[in-house]
Design a protein around this motif. Structure first.
Motif: not given
Length: 511
Positions: A55, A100-101, A104, A107-108, A128, A131-132, A134-135, A190
């Motif tokens: 991450i 960043s999107m 995500v 990464t997933v 997964p 990962a959310p 990140l933004p 997250v």
């Protein structure tokens, strides 16, 4: 008072705020890690470390180097293009959030492959889940960078250093108390990042740092990207230097070995605490010196901050290097003390990084970010090569050697390039007199073989540091700027520092 001394005072005042935030952040992060390490088994703690490593690398890519490039550009724009600052900020945010999107999604999608590569039975589920974040992480980093460009440090303290780890700790403990399983750790992460980020957006709007409407300027985007690209690549290579050891331990062994190693690695990473705190306000001030043609002022700023940082860091290094088992037991418990030798090796490498001062930030300030990239490239190549050779044979000790060598390599290159570009290096006469007794004392106590337990370690460390302070006073390493700094602190806090100033004045260096 000279401009250089005024700059030193600004750095010191900012350091106080940043240091408080960094200490709070490290304490809360350590507490969370300790809870995870103690509540779950070593394999799960290793899996948590691997997930957070992936991450963090994804975040570094998504930031595009803007967390370092944006403050410098804002500082420049405020001088002669103030009206363009809203477009600069909006464009930088749009670039990084879009990236960043993408990260995500990447990464997933790569999670199952990474699970096989790292011999980790959890990571295809945990990535997964994490990962959310990140933004939100990227947004926080960039809004802090914007406030930094305006010369502010409080947003970094509240919304980056304190709030995310505090919320994570609270949510984590609450979940574990009601019986949450291992995957809840990542949901807590997250949620803590999202809440912190949204609160910072609200604060940034209140301060007027965000434009009323989105502004995308393609010319500014190109300038930002070209300047920040080397910084992004440098940041990625920083993670290669810092985290390849954990990833390759996972590849060659399993998360249990990663967990053992990370009973040592986070402790060694405490050593640059004062260096990083000093650096938060250093770069904008150093940039102002360089763009104003005051190389002598930049030299004095660099050397003085380097000397302060070493003196402040030395007691932490003394404790960790001489008493590695005690340090590990204190933070992570006895089941991680087999990493004591690795901690001693890592602490030596990170202390070398501290000794060389803010060379990387100085290179950015003088417009040479590509030199950081080159230095990190050489260091990362050495790191990967040494990890491949040493880990299969020596395990976590081999990983520690590889990481330490990479930090030495990067810092030697940065310091050489900075000297080549500006004639600046950290090794003034007083700094040599500060280094020699400290390093000699650490080696001497280690050679004596004092018992490595907390009852011995704490008093010996305190006594050793007092001896060290007496030695550097006797060697007359105090400079006029140190006494002037106490004048500023006295005026700011109202504390009576006259006895201390009088003492230091007796030991001012003759040159």
């Amino acid at each position: 008072m000279s401009e250089t001394n005024n700059a030193l005072h600004r750095v010191a005042r900012g350091m106080g705020i940043v240091l408080a935030g960094t200490v709070a952040s490290m304490f809360l992060t350590f507490l969370s890690r300790a809870i995870i390490a103690r509540h779950f088994d070593r394999y799960q703690y290793g899996s948590f470390t691997l997930t957070m490593t992936v991450i963090s690398i994804a975040m570094t890519v998504a930031l595009l180097g803007l967390q370092s490039g944006l403050p410098r550009e804002i500082s420049r724009y405020l001088k002669d293009r103030r009206e363009k600052v809203p477009a600069l900020v909006s464009t930088g945010l749009a670039m990084a959030l879009a990236a960043s999107m993408l990260m995500v999604a990447l990464t997933v999608s790569l999670a199952p492959d990474l699970a096989r590569l790292l011999n980790d039975r959890y990571i295809d589920k945990t990535l997964p889940l994490a990962a959310p974040a990140l933004p939100f992480m990227v947004l926080t980093m960039l809004l802090v960078a914007v406030s930094r460009g305006h010369g502010r440090v409080r947003e970094n303290l509240y919304y980056r250093n304190v709030l995310p780890p505090l919320l994570f700790l609270i949510i984590l403990v609450a979940g574990l108390l009601i019986g949450a399983d291992f995957t809840f750790v990542f949901l807590a992460y997250v949620l803590s990042q999202a809440l912190s980020s949204l609160l910072l957006v609200r604060e940034s709007c209140h301060l007027g740092f965000l434009p009323g409407r989105p502004i995308l300027d393609w010319k500014i985007a190109r300038e930002l990207f070209l300047f920040s690209l080397p910084l992004m690549l440098t940041g990625i290579l920083d993670y290669v230097m810092g985290w390849t050891d954990s990833l390759m331990l996972g590849y060659y062994f399993d998360p249990d070995t990663v967990g053992l190693y990370n009973g040592a690695a986070p402790i060694a990473r405490l050593l640059p605490l004062f260096l990083n705190s000093m650096g938060f306000l250093y770069m904008p001030i150093a940039t102002a010196f360089f763009t104003g043609g005051d190389i002598d002022g930049l030299r004095k700023l660099y050397r003085t901050t380097t000397r302060w940082v070493f003196i402040l860091t030395f007691p932490v290094f003394l404790f960790v290097f001489v008493f590695p088992e005690s340090a590990i037991s204190l933070f992570f418990g006895s089941k991680y003390t087999d990493a004591a030798t690795a901690l001693r090796i890592l602490s030596a490498g990170f202390m070398f990084h501290v000794m060389m001062g803010l060379n990387g930030m100085s290179l950015i300030a003088v417009g040479e970010p590509s030199a950081n990239l080159t230095g990190n490239l050489f260091a990362s190549m050495a790191n990967v090569a040494l990890n491949i050779v040493l880990i299969p044979v020596y395990g976590i000790e081999g990983a520690a050697v590889a990481t330490s060598v990479s930090y030495v390599t990067a810092n030697l290159y940065r310091t050489w390039w900075l000297h080549r570009k500006t004639g600046i290096h950290p090794f003034g006469r007083n700094y040599i007199k500060v280094l020699a007794p400290g390093l000699g004392l650490a080696v001497a106590i280690t050679a004596i073989g004092v018992n490595d337990n907390l009852l011995t370690a704490i008093p010996v460390t305190v006594a050793g540091y007092l001896v060290y302070l007496a030695a550097i006073l006797a060697l007359r390493t105090v400079e006029v700027e140190d006494v002037e700094l106490l004048d500023a602190l006295e005026a700011r806090t109202g504390a009576n520092l006259k006895p201390l100033k009088k003492l230091l004045a007796r030991f001012i260096s003759g040159g």
